[in-house]
Design a protein around this motif. Sequence first.
Motif, PDB file in Angstrom:
ATOM      1  N   VAL A 164      13.224  -7.328   2.359  1.00 38.16           N
ATOM      2  CA  VAL A 164      11.851  -6.927   2.669  1.00 38.16           C
ATOM      3  C   VAL A 164      10.890  -7.972   2.123  1.00 38.16           C
ATOM      4  CG1 VAL A 164      10.069  -5.163   2.355  1.00 38.16           C
ATOM      5  CG2 VAL A 164      12.470  -4.494   2.603  1.00 38.16           C
ATOM      6  N   ALA A 165       9.991  -8.412   2.952  1.00 39.82           N
ATOM      7  CA  ALA A 165       8.926  -9.335   2.537  1.00 39.82           C
ATOM      8  C   ALA A 165       7.579  -8.677   2.832  1.00 39.82           C
ATOM      9  CB  ALA A 165       9.043 -10.668   3.277  1.00 39.82           C
ATOM     10  N   TYR A 166       6.644  -8.749   1.878  1.00 46.15           N
ATOM     11  CA  TYR A 166       5.310  -8.188   2.122  1.00 46.15           C
ATOM     12  C   TYR A 166       4.259  -9.057   1.439  1.00 46.15           C
ATOM     13  CZ  TYR A 166       5.624  -6.150  -2.603  1.00 46.15           C
ATOM     14  OH  TYR A 166       5.753  -5.974  -3.955  1.00 46.15           O
ATOM     15  N   GLY A 170      -3.856 -11.725   5.372  1.00 42.42           N
ATOM     16  CA  GLY A 170      -4.628 -12.945   5.230  1.00 42.42           C
ATOM     17  C   GLY A 170      -4.121 -13.872   4.141  1.00 42.42           C
ATOM     18  N   GLN A 171      -3.078 -13.426   3.399  1.00 38.14           N
ATOM     19  CA  GLN A 171      -2.500 -14.252   2.333  1.00 38.14           C
ATOM     20  C   GLN A 171      -0.999 -14.423   2.571  1.00 38.14           C
ATOM     21  OE1 GLN A 171      -3.593 -12.865  -1.594  1.00 38.14           O
ATOM     22  NE2 GLN A 171      -5.686 -12.413  -0.970  1.00 38.14           N
ATOM     23  N   GLU A 172      -0.663 -14.910   3.759  1.00 33.72           N
ATOM     24  CA  GLU A 172       0.740 -15.029   4.161  1.00 33.72           C
ATOM     25  C   GLU A 172       1.544 -15.958   3.258  1.00 33.72           C
ATOM     26  OE1 GLU A 172      -1.825 -15.144   6.083  1.00 33.72           O
ATOM     27  OE2 GLU A 172      -1.589 -13.550   7.572  1.00 33.72           O
ATOM     28  N   LYS A 173       0.894 -16.891   2.577  1.00 31.21           N
ATOM     29  CA  LYS A 173       1.619 -17.833   1.722  1.00 31.21           C
ATOM     30  C   LYS A 173       2.031 -17.202   0.396  1.00 31.21           C
ATOM     31  CE  LYS A 173      -0.516 -22.007   3.647  1.00 31.21           C
ATOM     32  NZ  LYS A 173      -1.288 -23.246   3.350  1.00 31.21           N
ATOM     33  N   TYR A 196      -1.723  -4.328   3.405  1.00 29.36           N
ATOM     34  CA  TYR A 196      -0.499  -5.092   3.224  1.00 29.36           C
ATOM     35  C   TYR A 196       0.271  -5.175   4.543  1.00 29.36           C
ATOM     36  CZ  TYR A 196      -1.040  -4.858  -1.870  1.00 29.36           C
ATOM     37  OH  TYR A 196      -1.508  -4.993  -3.147  1.00 29.36           O
ATOM     38  N   CYS A 197       0.982  -6.292   4.716  1.00 31.75           N
ATOM     39  CA  CYS A 197       1.820  -6.499   5.891  1.00 31.75           C
ATOM     40  C   CYS A 197       3.276  -6.655   5.457  1.00 31.75           C
ATOM     41  CB  CYS A 197       1.364  -7.738   6.666  1.00 31.75           C
ATOM     42  SG  CYS A 197      -0.328  -7.593   7.327  1.00 31.75           S
ATOM     43  N   PHE A 198       4.201  -6.137   6.296  1.00 33.73           N
ATOM     44  CA  PHE A 198       5.622  -6.099   5.950  1.00 33.73           C
ATOM     45  C   PHE A 198       6.455  -6.696   7.083  1.00 33.73           C
ATOM     46  CE2 PHE A 198       3.703  -3.005   3.258  1.00 33.73           C
ATOM     47  CZ  PHE A 198       4.484  -2.937   2.115  1.00 33.73           C
ATOM     48  N   GLN A 199       7.593  -7.305   6.693  1.00 38.01           N
ATOM     49  CA  GLN A 199       8.590  -7.782   7.640  1.00 38.01           C
ATOM     50  C   GLN A 199       9.966  -7.586   7.000  1.00 38.01           C
ATOM     51  OE1 GLN A 199       8.230 -11.919   8.935  1.00 38.01           O
ATOM     52  NE2 GLN A 199       8.553 -11.254  11.036  1.00 38.01           N
ATOM     53  N   SER A 214      11.985  -8.199  11.854  1.00 37.59           N
ATOM     54  CA  SER A 214      11.202  -7.154  12.516  1.00 37.59           C
ATOM     55  C   SER A 214       9.808  -7.668  12.823  1.00 37.59           C
ATOM     56  CB  SER A 214      11.106  -5.926  11.610  1.00 37.59           C
ATOM     57  OG  SER A 214      10.298  -6.216  10.475  1.00 37.59           O
ATOM     58  N   ASN A 215       9.100  -6.936  13.662  1.00 36.12           N
ATOM     59  CA  ASN A 215       7.693  -7.262  13.897  1.00 36.12           C
ATOM     60  C   ASN A 215       6.895  -7.078  12.611  1.00 36.12           C
ATOM     61  OD1 ASN A 215       8.163  -7.739  16.627  1.00 36.12           O
ATOM     62  ND2 ASN A 215       7.825  -5.604  17.173  1.00 36.12           N
ATOM     63  N   VAL A 216       5.861  -7.865  12.438  1.00 35.07           N
ATOM     64  CA  VAL A 216       4.995  -7.720  11.272  1.00 35.07           C
ATOM     65  C   VAL A 216       4.180  -6.438  11.433  1.00 35.07           C
ATOM     66  CG1 VAL A 216       3.102  -8.729   9.953  1.00 35.07           C
ATOM     67  CG2 VAL A 216       4.890 -10.205  10.901  1.00 35.07           C
ATOM     68  N   THR A 217       4.309  -5.533  10.447  1.00 34.07           N
ATOM     69  CA  THR A 217       3.611  -4.247  10.478  1.00 34.07           C
ATOM     70  C   THR A 217       2.723  -4.143   9.254  1.00 34.07           C
ATOM     71  OG1 THR A 217       5.568  -3.289  11.535  1.00 34.07           O
ATOM     72  CG2 THR A 217       3.911  -1.757  10.693  1.00 34.07           C
TER      73      THR A 217
END
Length: 317
Positions: A164-166, A170-173, A196-199, A214-217
């Motif tokens: 899991v990555a989150y 706006g702070q994808e890095k 927050y965004c999750f993949q 997965s799609n970014v949610t």
Amino acid sequence: MQSTVFTILFVKLLCLTLHGMTAVLAELPSPSNIRITSINMGLVLEWDPPQNHTGNLTYRSEYKGKSIRNSYQVVCLDTTALCCDFTRHLNKFGVYTFQVRAEREGETSHWVETKEFVMDEHTTLGPPSVTLVSSGANIEVSIEDPVLRISEFKEIYNHATFNVAYWKEGQEKKVTRMNGIQLHEVVLELEQWTRYCFQVWVVTERFFKQSQPSNVTCESTAKAKDRPWVMALGMFVVMAVSVPLVVLAFWHCYRVVRFLRPKVKLPGHFTVYLLDPQCSSILALQSSPQPDEVYHEVSIMPGGTETERERPLVDRT
């Protein structure tokens, strides 16, 4: 004589060469760029038409298992499509070889064959499904396994974990990663009022396969809620204080009602008398007969030898 023999042999050889070249030039060219596309245990064979070819062509595609006794079996015949779906003919643990050729009015090209394809090893795993539920400052991440076309996911990859990555939107890095998660539901306590965004990826122990991401949610947090034990303690304190107050209030209400509506009733004539508006306590006293005055004669005897009779005094009581 010898020169004549050599001449005859040369002519025959030339004829055979020209005939062979004609046959090669007339042979139907084979399909090109043959490839296998397999996602979630589905399998489609694809190819491109022969190069530099004009005219209407049809194609024949076949497959066979790894065993020597197995022969090729036809799946797609006389099709103009540049693909053939073999999924329903295959086994989840099978090892297969595929081939295709072009055909036109009785003419056929050479077969073009693929390398061996191992279904459970070579198939690509599609992305998992991800659902986010926000509760205060917490976000619950629910993950579902990829759906396979010819089997249940856990029947083949029964030891799979999730990566899991989150990150803040706006702070994808600035990505936070959690690897090797075995649960399908994860609750994360995050910052309040933040999106927050999750993949998510699936990683299998079998063949060490990694799925497509997965799609970014994305989901937003809100204000943090009190912890359950704090809420329970607060409810206990409220109940401990409010219950005695409610009981005391009911008791006072009961006493007031008993005072205003006593169980012992006045006699009927008292009730009528008290309820008569023309009567009052003052009128009752004025109209009642006056008591008789009672008095006694008192004599005062002075000191000395002589006794004098004084006027009697009246003591009115």
